[in-house]
Scaffold this active site. Structure first.
Site, PDB file in Angstrom:
ATOM      1  N   ASP A  75       0.824  -1.228   0.000  1.00 55.59           N
ATOM      2  CA  ASP A  75       0.000   0.000   0.000  1.00 55.59           C
ATOM      3  C   ASP A  75       0.856   1.276   0.000  1.00 55.59           C
ATOM      4  O   ASP A  75       1.710   1.447   0.878  1.00 55.59           O
ATOM      5  CB  ASP A  75      -0.882   0.053   1.246  1.00 55.59           C
ATOM      6  CG  ASP A  75      -1.908  -1.053   1.314  1.00 55.59           C
ATOM      7  OD1 ASP A  75      -1.725  -2.092   0.669  1.00 55.59           O
ATOM      8  OD2 ASP A  75      -2.900  -0.878   2.048  1.00 55.59           O
ATOM      9  N   SER A 165      -2.331   1.099   6.680  1.00 52.63           N
ATOM     10  CA  SER A 165      -2.447   2.223   5.745  1.00 52.63           C
ATOM     11  C   SER A 165      -3.132   3.459   6.300  1.00 52.63           C
ATOM     12  O   SER A 165      -3.860   3.416   7.286  1.00 52.63           O
ATOM     13  CB  SER A 165      -3.202   1.785   4.509  1.00 52.63           C
ATOM     14  OG  SER A 165      -2.369   0.960   3.771  1.00 52.63           O
ATOM     15  N   ARG A 248      -9.968   0.599   9.339  1.00 56.16           N
ATOM     16  CA  ARG A 248      -8.638   1.116   8.996  1.00 56.16           C
ATOM     17  C   ARG A 248      -8.675   2.092   7.821  1.00 56.16           C
ATOM     18  O   ARG A 248      -9.713   2.414   7.284  1.00 56.16           O
ATOM     19  CB  ARG A 248      -7.699  -0.042   8.670  1.00 56.16           C
ATOM     20  CG  ARG A 248      -8.221  -1.034   7.643  1.00 56.16           C
ATOM     21  CD  ARG A 248      -7.218  -2.187   7.488  1.00 56.16           C
ATOM     22  NE  ARG A 248      -7.666  -3.163   6.510  1.00 56.16           N
ATOM     23  CZ  ARG A 248      -8.338  -4.283   6.802  1.00 56.16           C
ATOM     24  NH1 ARG A 248      -8.652  -4.558   8.055  1.00 56.16           N
ATOM     25  NH2 ARG A 248      -8.703  -5.117   5.842  1.00 56.16           N
ATOM     26  N   GLU A 341     -11.873  -1.197   1.021  1.00 58.58           N
ATOM     27  CA  GLU A 341     -10.621  -0.768   1.628  1.00 58.58           C
ATOM     28  C   GLU A 341     -10.094   0.525   1.017  1.00 58.58           C
ATOM     29  O   GLU A 341     -10.393   0.883  -0.106  1.00 58.58           O
ATOM     30  CB  GLU A 341      -9.560  -1.855   1.436  1.00 58.58           C
ATOM     31  CG  GLU A 341     -10.050  -3.242   1.836  1.00 58.58           C
ATOM     32  CD  GLU A 341      -8.925  -4.162   2.194  1.00 58.58           C
ATOM     33  OE1 GLU A 341      -8.598  -4.212   3.381  1.00 58.58           O
ATOM     34  OE2 GLU A 341      -8.358  -4.811   1.301  1.00 58.58           O
TER      35      GLU A 341
HETATM   36  C1  FRU Z   1      -4.951  -3.232   1.652  1.00 54.60           C
HETATM   37  C2  FRU Z   1      -4.858  -3.502   3.120  1.00 54.60           C
HETATM   38  C3  FRU Z   1      -5.228  -2.280   3.918  1.00 54.60           C
HETATM   39  C4  FRU Z   1      -4.414  -2.427   5.164  1.00 54.60           C
HETATM   40  C5  FRU Z   1      -3.158  -3.097   4.663  1.00 54.60           C
HETATM   41  C6  FRU Z   1      -2.519  -4.053   5.615  1.00 54.60           C
HETATM   42  O1  FRU Z   1      -3.951  -3.831   0.902  1.00 54.60           O
HETATM   43  O2  FRU Z   1      -5.676  -4.590   3.494  1.00 54.60           O
HETATM   44  O3  FRU Z   1      -6.611  -2.193   4.158  1.00 54.60           O
HETATM   45  O4  FRU Z   1      -4.190  -1.161   5.728  1.00 54.60           O
HETATM   46  O5  FRU Z   1      -3.521  -3.793   3.499  1.00 54.60           O
HETATM   47  O6  FRU Z   1      -1.377  -4.654   5.065  1.00 54.60           O
END
Ligand code: FRU
Length: 491
Positions: A75, A165, A248, A341
């Site tokens: 990310d 993230s 998140r 996400e």
């Molecule tokens: C997306 C995700 C985000 C999270 C991160 C954790 O790729 O699932 O939602 O912050 O990866 O690695």
């Protein structure tokens, strides 16, 4: 919208704007998501792409370059202002990435519990054609001093923490003050990796300063970590209700319709006890007398109610952005998908787009779609959002054969398209440019920045721009600034 024979019609969405404080939550319905399958070709040879070509990211070559030899990169986000302009700083472009040590003895799929926010920089204003093939990003190291983010979990039980993230705000383009919004994670696990208690996800702010000279970029600060939001179990599902809850990925912005007010979108789930079979006719979204409609009973009998994603909204209660209040979710996907996400608000030509990433494997029973970017458009930050493209929501998917089982990125279905997991965690930048990371291409694992691609938006429709780059593929990690911040004090 004309229907596809044999399929239900998508839900009618007005795009009408509501007050951000209102309790109206738009629904990404089963009838909407069903349009993805309706527009998927059932006659392709196994392992080809069955999705509409104009909504599919071009093939990433299997010989992609690594972004960095020592850290995996996934990310990624940029230095933005309240309007999501991307800034260079004193002549340097900067990106922030989740990173994990490649040499620490765990695999790419174990990266999540080892994630640290790292930063990279490169000189601004150089075209992709004159950069190294991998984008030429110089690794600057971890952003947060070792262990500083653990202060948020003081007095609680945990065995390992991670930084997930978020986003980075340049607070004022004439200063070097920056505000990180990210997801502070703590896991409490036994030796077998099972949760003793549910993980803690806390949306957190930390302030720092950016510095640059003629040779490099560096940061100071990020020593104080202020917890902003924990899921309340009322609007947003918490760990007591569901150990697999998602909470998140904060992204902050100002709404031009409400000058001076700061908002945050984030990934959440509909509150309530996991396994409660309560999806409604509105979640299904079928039109009256649609001959292809499912009944609520039919849907509930499949267990689709285990998937209840939402896109959350919060409003800042002070100008230093250190106090936030939950507002009701902007979009829910009950009985549709469990994860929406890294949501972002993208305002263009008076329209408000929400972009979010999702997975094929998080869809509820009976609905299907690829890994990639989903989009929704309305007339304000809270609207009866219209899902993009045929009313489906799909905007930019990986090449996928929906007629074949998904498999996984680490254990491919040999009959699936070898690029069904080629990229993930897309972030839409100014001018419709889209960056992401490479996951798996023809069995080769990535952990590297993808080629940038470009999406053209027209109201509730979009297409991949094949005139951009090389048949639609730009440079690897070509993540450029569209604004320059010059801080004389930093020189
Ligand atoms: C997306 C995700 C985000 C999270 C991160 C954790 O790729 O699932 O939602 O912050 O990866 O690695």
């Amino acid at each position: 919208l004309n229907g596809v024979p044999g399929f239900p019609l998508p839900t009618v969405h007005s795009q009408k704007a509501y007050d951000p404080q209102d309790s109206f939550t738009a629904k990404w319905t089963r009838a909407d998501a069903m349009q993805i399958k309706a527009h998927s070709d059932t006659s392709v040879a196994a392992g080809q792409n069955s999705l509409p070509q104009q909504l599919v990211m071009p093939d990433v070559p299997a010989d992609f370059p690594a972004t960095n030899p020592d850290v995996w990169v996934w990310d990624t986000w940029t230095l933005i202002d309240k309007k999501a302009n991307q800034f260079s700083y004193n002549g340097w472009e900067v990106i922030f990435c989740l990173t994990a040590d490649k040499n620490a003895g765990y695999g790419f799929d174990d990266r999540h519990t080892h994630a640290r926010i790292g930063y990279f920089y490169r000189r601004a204003g150089v075209p992709a054609s004159r950069r190294p093939a991998n984008g030429g990003w110089i690794y600057g190291g971890h952003l947060i001093p070792e262990g500083a983010q653990e202060q948020v979990f003081a007095g609680t039980d945990y065995t390992i923490t991670a930084e997930w993230s978020g986003s980075m705000r340049l607070l004022d383009p004439t200063s070097n003050k920056v505000s990180l919004f990210y997801t502070d994670m703590a896991f409490n696990r036994n030796a077998a990796g099972q949760d003793i208690t549910p993980s803690q996800a806390v949306i957190t702010q930390s302030l720092g300063q950016i510095h640059a000279d003629f040779n490099h970029v560096w940061f100071t600060g990020f020593t104080t970590h202020t917890p902003l939001l924990r899921p309340d179990g009322v609007l947003y599902q918490n760990g007591a209700q569901n150990p697999y809850y998602n909470f998140r990925d904060p992204f902050t912005f100002e709404d031009p319709q409400h000058p001076g007010v700061n908002y945050m979108v984030f990934e959440g789930n509909t509150a309530g006890q996991r396994g409660t079979a309560d999806c409604t006719a509105e979640d299904l979204g079928y039109r009256t007398n649609d001959p292809h409609a499912e009944t609520v009973q039919q849907v509930l009998s499949t267990g689709a109610y285990y998937q209840k994603a939402n896109i959350g909204l919060a409003v800042a209660e002070n100008s230093s952005l250190s106090k936030w209040k939950f507002l009701p979710p902007l979009i829910s996907a009950n009985c549709v998908n469990d994860q929406t996400e890294r949501p972002q608000m993208y305002i263009k030509d008076g329209k408000y787009y929400i972009f979010t990433i999702s997975h094929r494997t998080t869809y509820a029973a009976g609905v299907d779609g690829p890994d990639g970017v989903y989009g929704f458009v309305g007339n304000g930050i809270r609207s009866d959002f219209q899902p993009m493209n045929y009313g489906s929501g799909l905007m930019l998917g990986n090449p996928t054969d929906l007629n074949e089982a998904a498999g996984t990125d680490y254990d491919a279905n040999p009959n699936q398209n070898p690029r069904a997991f080629q990229s993930y965690s897309h972030y839409v930048m100014p001018d419709g440019l889209v960056e992401s990371f490479i996951d798996t291409v023809e069995g080769r694992r990535g952990g590297a920045l993808s080629p940038t691609v470009k999406v053209r938006l027209r109201g509730d429709a979009s297409v991949v721009d094949t005139r951009y780059g090389n048949n639609g593929l730009g440079g690897y990690g070509d993540i450029s600034a569209n604004r320059a911040a010059i801080n004389v004090v930093g020189f």
